[in-house]
Design an enzyme around this catalytic site. Structure first.
Site, PDB file in Angstrom:
ATOM      1  N   VAL A 156       0.827  -1.209   0.000  1.00 55.04           N
ATOM      2  CA  VAL A 156       0.000   0.000   0.000  1.00 55.04           C
ATOM      3  C   VAL A 156       0.858   1.255   0.000  1.00 55.04           C
ATOM      4  CG1 VAL A 156      -1.702   1.339   1.307  1.00 55.04           C
ATOM      5  CG2 VAL A 156      -1.931  -1.148   1.142  1.00 55.04           C
TER       6      VAL A 156
ATOM      7  N   ASP B 271      10.318   3.118   6.607  1.00 55.43           N
ATOM      8  CA  ASP B 271      10.015   1.727   6.924  1.00 55.43           C
ATOM      9  C   ASP B 271      11.052   1.228   7.924  1.00 55.43           C
ATOM     10  OD1 ASP B 271       8.122  -0.529   5.323  1.00 55.43           O
ATOM     11  OD2 ASP B 271       9.796  -1.363   6.478  1.00 55.43           O
TER      12      ASP B 271
ATOM     13  N   THR C 194      -2.751  -4.133   9.246  1.00 53.77           N
ATOM     14  CA  THR C 194      -3.664  -4.334  10.379  1.00 53.77           C
ATOM     15  C   THR C 194      -4.153  -5.787  10.317  1.00 53.77           C
ATOM     16  OG1 THR C 194      -5.351  -3.262   9.001  1.00 53.77           O
ATOM     17  CG2 THR C 194      -4.435  -1.980  10.816  1.00 53.77           C
TER      18      THR C 194
ATOM     19  N   THR D 234      -6.721  -0.444   7.265  1.00 57.08           N
ATOM     20  CA  THR D 234      -8.095  -0.870   7.515  1.00 57.08           C
ATOM     21  C   THR D 234      -8.316  -1.100   9.006  1.00 57.08           C
ATOM     22  OG1 THR D 234      -8.175  -1.950   5.367  1.00 57.08           O
ATOM     23  CG2 THR D 234      -9.858  -2.587   6.970  1.00 57.08           C
TER      24      THR D 234
ATOM     25  N   CYS E 159      -6.891  -8.760   3.064  1.00 62.35           N
ATOM     26  CA  CYS E 159      -8.112  -7.938   3.103  1.00 62.35           C
ATOM     27  C   CYS E 159      -9.380  -8.759   3.321  1.00 62.35           C
ATOM     28  CB  CYS E 159      -8.240  -7.142   1.802  1.00 62.35           C
ATOM     29  SG  CYS E 159      -7.073  -5.779   1.676  1.00 62.35           S
TER      30      CYS E 159
ATOM     31  N   ARG F 164      14.459  -3.549   3.035  1.00 61.85           N
ATOM     32  CA  ARG F 164      13.460  -2.961   2.131  1.00 61.85           C
ATOM     33  C   ARG F 164      13.929  -1.582   1.654  1.00 61.85           C
ATOM     34  NH1 ARG F 164       9.446  -3.399  -1.570  1.00 61.85           N
ATOM     35  NH2 ARG F 164       7.567  -2.219  -1.090  1.00 61.85           N
TER      36      ARG F 164
ATOM     37  N   ARG G 298       0.861 -13.238   2.129  1.00 64.61           N
ATOM     38  CA  ARG G 298       0.251 -12.890   3.406  1.00 64.61           C
ATOM     39  C   ARG G 298      -1.104 -13.590   3.575  1.00 64.61           C
ATOM     40  NH1 ARG G 298      -0.002  -6.558   3.077  1.00 64.61           N
ATOM     41  NH2 ARG G 298      -0.459  -7.136   0.914  1.00 64.61           N
TER      42      ARG G 298
END
Length: 422
Positions: free
Chosen positions: A14, A32, A83, A118, A258, A37, A329
């Site tokens: 995201v 981050d 989240t 979220t 999600c 990364r 994930r």
């Protein structure tokens, strides 16, 4: 939009695409905690494949850091941390709380913190704002302000990108809402929808995936029913799909960050206010059990072919939670692997999209580099990667022993070319 400097906290699926778009127009700092990364991004490499090297280069105003102090230069902060849910399927707000605590140390008078993660309705103002106030010593809506603009990233989707997905925005005051809306409108080609409150924006986001989850659960239940009736589910769905308003959902595993997670945020809040959300939880239970159901079907087919389950060799093709994407994930393919292991089967995982180091770290699994022909008692087509579609029937079947079971979860092959499918 003068004198804006943006800090994006969290550079995953995201945060990075968002930081890149803002970095094309505004001074932007991408933060981050993962040094590897940051090093890769500074070298122009995005392992999530959500942004290309060219896009990273084009974001000429974007810099990367793991140093929280660098964020003090910013006046608008955007939080894009995960989240997830915990092992009890309750919201795990730890990353969000840590991000809020980090920003509490750097925010200044008149700064704005925008959350994209979220959450359940109310979480931004009930959980995040008190942390910001306590650590910064500033007063909410007097010294600093908050917005909420939920992410709508679809990993692996090269058609629906940040700029061409309409964006919901909101703010803790009318002026903040206007500022947040104008900020996103400056990069979002598809436009924005300004919600009347942060809670409305939070609720809108969490029901988007809840709706999909319930719809898929219905189709999964129909697949279970049609299997008992010896009717091919895909044929039924194609026939029903000839009606103009029939929704084109398909049965399968429901994983990812999600659809299989967001409903638990909503049900958590519902139960906290004394309401038991029956349909949402029923859909979750059904979808969460699909991996075990698929294994039960494969076992039955193997027994019919007089194949021993214990010590059998089984190939699962695909580990990611969706096709043509390296995102592992919360993949529900793991449910199939665990269940087959409980029967004593030897399971090989083949997925050309995944990073073996990541799968080892996340699940303790090391995928094979390439399956050997004539080696397997059963083959499960779990993810519809383009590579698997291109292999076709003959190449896939060649991986199995002379007597083997081929089970297709994703309708990669025609019904008459496999032993079973959802």
């Amino acid at each position: 939009m003068n004198n804006i400097k943006i800090g994006v906290v969290g550079l995953g699926y995201v945060g990075l695409p968002l930081a890149v778009e803002f970095g094309k127009k505004y001074p932007t700092i991408g933060f981050d905690i993962n040094q590897q990364r940051i090093t890769e991004l500074q070298a122009g490499v995005d392992r999530t494949l959500e942004t290309s090297h060219e896009e990273l280069v084009e974001a000429s105003h974007l810099t990367y850091t793991t140093a929280a102090d660098d964020l003090t230069q910013c006046n608008i902060y955007i939080v894009t941390v995960p989240t997830p849910i915990n092992e009890h399927k309750q919201p795990d707000l730890t990353p969000l709380e840590k991000a809020s605590a980090l920003l509490g140390k750097v925010i200044k008078h008149n700064d704005i913190v925008i959350y994209e993660s979220t959450v359940y309705p109310g979480a931004t103002e009930e959980i995040c704002v008190p942390i910001l106030e306590r650590i910064s010593g500033l007063t909410f809506n007097t010294n600093f302000f908050v917005g909420y603009s939920p992410e709508r990233i679809n990993p692996g989707d090269k058609e629906h990108r940040v700029t061409n997905i309409l964006k919901i925005t909101s703010g803790s005051t009318a002026d903040t809402a206007d500022t947040v809306d104008a900020l996103y409108k400056s990069i979002i080609i598809a436009g924005t929808h300004k919600a009347s409150s942060i809670k409305v924006a939070e609720a809108a986001k969490v029901i988007e995936n809840t709706q999909r989850d319930v719809n898929i659960a219905l189709i999964n239940e129909l697949a279970l029913l049609f299997n008992k009736l010896d009717i091919d589910t895909e044929e039924v769905l194609i026939a029903a799909g000839t009606k103009w308003n029939f929704l084109p959902f398909r049965p399968g595993l429901v994983g990812g960050h999600c659809i299989s997670v967001d409903p638990y945020y909503l049900t958590h809040k519902a139960q906290a206010v004394g309401y038991n959300p029956e349909i949402i939880l029923a859909g979750r239970r059904l979808n969460d059990n699909m991996g075990n159901y698929i294994v039960s079907q494969v076992i039955k087919l193997m027994l019919k072919k007089r194949l021993h389950i214990n010590e059998s060799k089984i190939l699962i093709m695909g580990l990611t939670f969706k096709e043509n994407c390296p995102d592992i994930r919360n993949t529900r393919v793991i449910d199939i692997i665990k269940e087959l292991n409980s029967y004593g089967a030897n399971v090989d995982i083949y997925d050309p999209w995944v990073d073996p180091k990541e799968t080892q770290h996340e699940y303790g699994i090391t995928p094979i580099e390439k399956p050997q022909p004539g080696n397997y008692d059963a083959i499960l087509l779990a993810v519809k990667h383009d590579q698997f579609v291109q292999m076709g029937e003959q190449q896939i079947k060649a991986l199995g022993k002379e007597n083997h079971v081929l089970y297709d979860i994703k309708y990669i092959l025609p019904a008459d070319k496999v032993d079973g499918r959802l």
